[in-house]
Design an enzyme around this catalytic site. Sequence first.
Site, PDB file in Angstrom:
ATOM      1  N   GLU A 161       0.784  -1.241   0.000  1.00  0.00           N
ATOM      2  CA  GLU A 161       0.000   0.000   0.000  1.00  0.00           C
ATOM      3  C   GLU A 161       0.818   1.296   0.000  1.00  0.00           C
ATOM      4  O   GLU A 161       0.759   2.072   0.974  1.00  0.00           O
ATOM      5  CB  GLU A 161      -0.934   0.018   1.209  1.00  0.00           C
ATOM      6  CG  GLU A 161      -1.972  -1.069   1.212  1.00  0.00           C
ATOM      7  CD  GLU A 161      -3.009  -0.888   2.337  1.00  0.00           C
ATOM      8  OE1 GLU A 161      -2.897   0.081   3.108  1.00  0.00           O
ATOM      9  OE2 GLU A 161      -3.932  -1.700   2.415  1.00  0.00           O
ATOM     10  N   GLU A 375      -5.984  -8.273   1.180  1.00  0.00           N
ATOM     11  CA  GLU A 375      -6.553  -7.859   2.476  1.00  0.00           C
ATOM     12  C   GLU A 375      -8.000  -7.462   2.270  1.00  0.00           C
ATOM     13  O   GLU A 375      -8.337  -6.782   1.286  1.00  0.00           O
ATOM     14  CB  GLU A 375      -5.842  -6.632   3.075  1.00  0.00           C
ATOM     15  CG  GLU A 375      -4.535  -6.904   3.751  1.00  0.00           C
ATOM     16  CD  GLU A 375      -3.917  -5.649   4.364  1.00  0.00           C
ATOM     17  OE1 GLU A 375      -4.666  -4.783   4.869  1.00  0.00           O
ATOM     18  OE2 GLU A 375      -2.679  -5.549   4.313  1.00  0.00           O
ATOM     19  N   TYR A 437      -9.625  -7.336  13.981  1.00  0.00           N
ATOM     20  CA  TYR A 437      -9.988  -7.887  12.676  1.00  0.00           C
ATOM     21  C   TYR A 437      -9.863  -9.408  12.620  1.00  0.00           C
ATOM     22  O   TYR A 437     -10.260 -10.022  11.637  1.00  0.00           O
ATOM     23  CB  TYR A 437      -9.033  -7.354  11.605  1.00  0.00           C
ATOM     24  CG  TYR A 437      -9.231  -5.931  11.138  1.00  0.00           C
ATOM     25  CD1 TYR A 437     -10.021  -5.646  10.022  1.00  0.00           C
ATOM     26  CD2 TYR A 437      -8.588  -4.878  11.768  1.00  0.00           C
ATOM     27  CE1 TYR A 437     -10.169  -4.347   9.560  1.00  0.00           C
ATOM     28  CE2 TYR A 437      -8.736  -3.571  11.319  1.00  0.00           C
ATOM     29  CZ  TYR A 437      -9.528  -3.314  10.198  1.00  0.00           C
ATOM     30  OH  TYR A 437      -9.669  -2.023   9.742  1.00  0.00           O
TER      31      TYR A 437
HETATM   32  C1  BGP Z   1      -4.265  -1.847   5.662  1.00  0.00           C
HETATM   33  C2  BGP Z   1      -2.894  -2.248   6.145  1.00  0.00           C
HETATM   34  C3  BGP Z   1      -2.920  -3.214   7.271  1.00  0.00           C
HETATM   35  C4  BGP Z   1      -4.031  -3.018   8.270  1.00  0.00           C
HETATM   36  C5  BGP Z   1      -5.368  -2.719   7.611  1.00  0.00           C
HETATM   37  C6  BGP Z   1      -6.443  -2.267   8.546  1.00  0.00           C
HETATM   38  O1  BGP Z   1      -4.205  -0.585   5.120  1.00  0.00           O
HETATM   39  O2  BGP Z   1      -2.157  -2.826   5.098  1.00  0.00           O
HETATM   40  O3  BGP Z   1      -1.639  -3.208   7.858  1.00  0.00           O
HETATM   41  O4  BGP Z   1      -3.686  -2.198   9.286  1.00  0.00           O
HETATM   42  O5  BGP Z   1      -5.246  -1.723   6.630  1.00  0.00           O
HETATM   43  O6  BGP Z   1      -6.252  -0.931   8.854  1.00  0.00           O
HETATM   44  P1  BGP Z   1      -6.492  -0.317  10.259  1.00  0.00           P
HETATM   45  O7  BGP Z   1      -5.671  -1.125  11.175  1.00  0.00           O
HETATM   46  O8  BGP Z   1      -6.046   1.098  10.159  1.00  0.00           O
HETATM   47  O9  BGP Z   1      -7.934  -0.425  10.512  1.00  0.00           O
END
Ligand code: BGP
Length: 475
Positions: A161, A375, A437
């Site tokens: 990302e 993801e 999550y």
């Molecule tokens: C993505 C990242 C992850 C993870 C996920 C959830 O952008 O690659 O590392 O963190 O998002 O995001 P957050 O933890 O900010 O809810």
Amino acid sequence: MKTFNSDFLFGAATAAYQSEGATTIDGRGPCYWDEYLHRDSSTFHGDIASDFYHTYKQDIRQAKAFGIDSIRISIAWTRILPNGIGPVNQAGVQFYRDVFDECRENGVEPFVTLHHFDTPLPLFKKGDWLNKDNIDHFVNYAKVCFQQFGDQVKHWITINEPWSVVAGQYVIGHFPPNIQYDVPKAIQAMHNMSVAHAKVVNLYKDMQLDGEIGIVHILESKYANSESENDKKAAQLEDTLANRFVLDACLKGKYSEETVRDLTDIIQASRDTWTITDEELNCLSKAAVQIDFLGLNYYASHFIEHYEGDSFIGHNGTGEKGTSVFALKGIGKRVKNQAVPTTDWDWPIFPKGLFDMLLRIKNEYPAYKKIYVTENGLGYKDAMTGHKINDLLRIQYVHDHLAAILEAIDAGVNVKGYFIWSLMDVLSWTNGFNKRYGLFYVDFETQERYPKRSAYWYKQLSSSRVLLGPQRVEF
Ligand code: BGP
């Protein structure tokens, strides 16, 4: 009946800093998050996280027991090269060799990211991705990883990302160095990351290793909030910045005319410039024909309207619904679409945005080879009652996004796998530990794992290949 082919992978994802802990053990050097999350203003840090450094055997075995074919993990650059450059730390190498051995013994395929937000602190202090020297340092680190793990790892991801990194660092300001609204800096850093990615793909292919390599992008569809030309223009600008810029770089190997036009407009509005060299463009074009897959991370889409005021971004890092604002001068403002539900962190839940993005890649980037959804998942304040976590909302979310993927496959998009974020509960970069999550609940006091209802549902899905509704699982 909605079914997945037998070669479709059902995986689960994590990242080093968010899961490993053990940040000062066995010669690991600091990344910039170590310093940042130890400032007085921070209420959490990753020193222990989900303790994957010590629990990886249990986690990999549990993954296997729940039908997970593959896990996506990242290598912490500073475990391998503690200062980002210099001598290799054999203890760090040994840790990952042990992890990959455990994967092999359990028949769990590792997908390995080289950079998941965690630039080594010394290189961060020298400008991170804004400093073009970082590109060479990253290529050097990647080479060490290919040499050390090329026999064990057959699926590589260069960078996770780029947009989230540069938006977090220079636009939203919730990632160090916490600069806000400096879009030209974000553009320069993103170009540099695309070049770094391209050089690593080219290196991997030159080394003739037996495996595949790709990049992971967060790709959120951007919709105009009305039919007005101004709103359409706003959605287009945010799309160019966050999506088309990176897709052009990795799949076309050049920036299309529209991309250059939009980015130049944005940069000139700030009376700034950016540097791109012919050598860099050559690297992009060489890598675009060699890249094996695109990893697509998808959580949300956005509805955008025209905006003329000053930039104003407020990040919801607590899960208090309705507290986020995103308005960028000269680009646009994100607005709530009343027909679309949102998470407690204000992320619009819109599976159709994933379907649209998959179709768009097929149509606008027909040379792409295959896509893994690397993801997707629901951040939620899970509650445990008598060791049971009944996360029906998460199952519904995952179900609906998988249904969108199946529709896209039916429409001819080559999607070969899905990785739920995340395998177990992990640290959330800007939200701490209450935004969960995982398929497995982590009691962060004891590091005990408890399978959530979603884990049982995912297991049934992976073994049957049939996409059943959320209620249809023994629990
Ligand atoms: C993505 C990242 C992850 C993870 C996920 C959830 O952008 O690659 O590392 O963190 O998002 O995001 P957050 O933890 O900010 O809810």
